[in-house]
Enzyme design. Structure first.
Site, PDB file in Angstrom:
ATOM      1  N   GLU A  95       0.866  -1.189   0.000  1.00  0.00           N
ATOM      2  CA  GLU A  95       0.000   0.000   0.000  1.00  0.00           C
ATOM      3  C   GLU A  95       0.896   1.229   0.000  1.00  0.00           C
ATOM      4  O   GLU A  95       1.650   1.443   0.947  1.00  0.00           O
ATOM      5  CB  GLU A  95      -0.903  -0.035   1.236  1.00  0.00           C
ATOM      6  CG  GLU A  95      -1.725   1.207   1.468  1.00  0.00           C
ATOM      7  CD  GLU A  95      -2.390   1.199   2.844  1.00  0.00           C
ATOM      8  OE1 GLU A  95      -2.570   2.303   3.411  1.00  0.00           O
ATOM      9  OE2 GLU A  95      -2.707   0.111   3.368  1.00  0.00           O
ATOM     10  N   THR A 124      -4.182   6.042   2.422  1.00  0.00           N
ATOM     11  CA  THR A 124      -4.472   7.416   2.838  1.00  0.00           C
ATOM     12  C   THR A 124      -5.244   8.157   1.746  1.00  0.00           C
ATOM     13  O   THR A 124      -4.937   9.299   1.400  1.00  0.00           O
ATOM     14  CB  THR A 124      -3.178   8.174   3.231  1.00  0.00           C
ATOM     15  OG1 THR A 124      -2.362   7.317   4.045  1.00  0.00           O
ATOM     16  CG2 THR A 124      -3.485   9.415   4.063  1.00  0.00           C
ATOM     17  N   LYS A 153     -11.113  -1.320   7.276  1.00  0.00           N
ATOM     18  CA  LYS A 153      -9.832  -1.161   7.968  1.00  0.00           C
ATOM     19  C   LYS A 153     -10.115  -0.649   9.379  1.00  0.00           C
ATOM     20  O   LYS A 153     -10.613   0.474   9.546  1.00  0.00           O
ATOM     21  CB  LYS A 153      -8.958  -0.172   7.199  1.00  0.00           C
ATOM     22  CG  LYS A 153      -7.714   0.289   7.952  1.00  0.00           C
ATOM     23  CD  LYS A 153      -6.924   1.249   7.080  1.00  0.00           C
ATOM     24  CE  LYS A 153      -5.864   1.996   7.866  1.00  0.00           C
ATOM     25  NZ  LYS A 153      -5.009   2.827   7.007  1.00  0.00           N
TER      26      LYS A 153
END
Length: 207
Positions: free
Chosen positions: A38, A67, A127
């Site tokens: 990621e 993000t 998440k």
């Protein structure tokens, strides 16, 4: 569309990695058995990093964007070829855009209400962030009524605690500086990073 992430238990989070070092880092992680990374959108030249990592590792490693806070971030990540999208918070517009484009999205949540809201919008994996603030007991408890929702845990997890999150019911662990140690990155110690990735994978598979 989430089938790409099936059987992936560990995703390194590459945050603000210098542009000149990122591809060597990804290579070192891949040698260590990592199947997905990621790359966060707050990194310098994030879109280019994602694009290049995907080009160099096509078919061998999934490259996602992290993000992702806004629709604009999401569009940039998708244009760069991100294969999955991760957020630290729940932005339903981002979730809907990803579902529309058939790209796996893992939005950040902290409560059972947010978990179900994300799932109802189409996110099959959420998440849990920051996971260490809630702990493994929270996961065990919440998986009772919300067993239909898959959980990725990120935030404050290290090699000694990672497996306990999987044992509690999480499917994926996200790891940042506890896996990719700053001093190794700065000294370009790719062997140490590869060995650490191997150690993390072994720790997750241990009985």
């Amino acid at each position: 569309m989430y089938s790409k992430l099936q059987d992936i238990q560990l995703i390194p989070v590459l945050r603000k990695v210098p542009y000149t070092l990122c591809q060597e880092l990804v290579k070192a992680l891949k040698v260590g058995g990592i199947k997905a990374v990621e790359i966060t959108m707050d990194s310098e030249n994030a879109a280019e990093l994602i694009q290049e990592a995907k080009r160099q590792n096509a078919g061998e490693l999934l490259v996602g964007a992290g993000t992702v806070l806004t629709i604009e971030d999401c569009e940039k990540a998708m244009d760069a070829g991100a294969e999955f999208i991760v957020s630290p918070s729940l932005n339903l517009d981002v979730v809907r855009m990803c579902i529309e484009k058939n790209i796996p999205v893992i939005p950040g949540v902290f409560t059972p209400t947010e978990m179900q809201t994300a799932f109802s919008a189409g996110a099959e994996i959420i998440k849990l962030f920051p996971a260490s603030s809630l702990g493994t007991k929270f996961i065990k408890d919440v998986k009772g009524p919300l067993s239909h929702i898959q959980i990725m845990t990120t935030g404050g997890i290290n090699i000694d605690t990672a497996k306990s999150y999987l044992d509690a019911g999480a499917q994926i662990v996200g790891a940042g500086s506890d896996l990719v140690k700053k001093e190794w990155l700065q000294s370009e110690n790719w062997e140490a990073i590869t060995n650490e990735a191997i150690a993390w994978n072994k720790s997750l598979q241990s009985i």
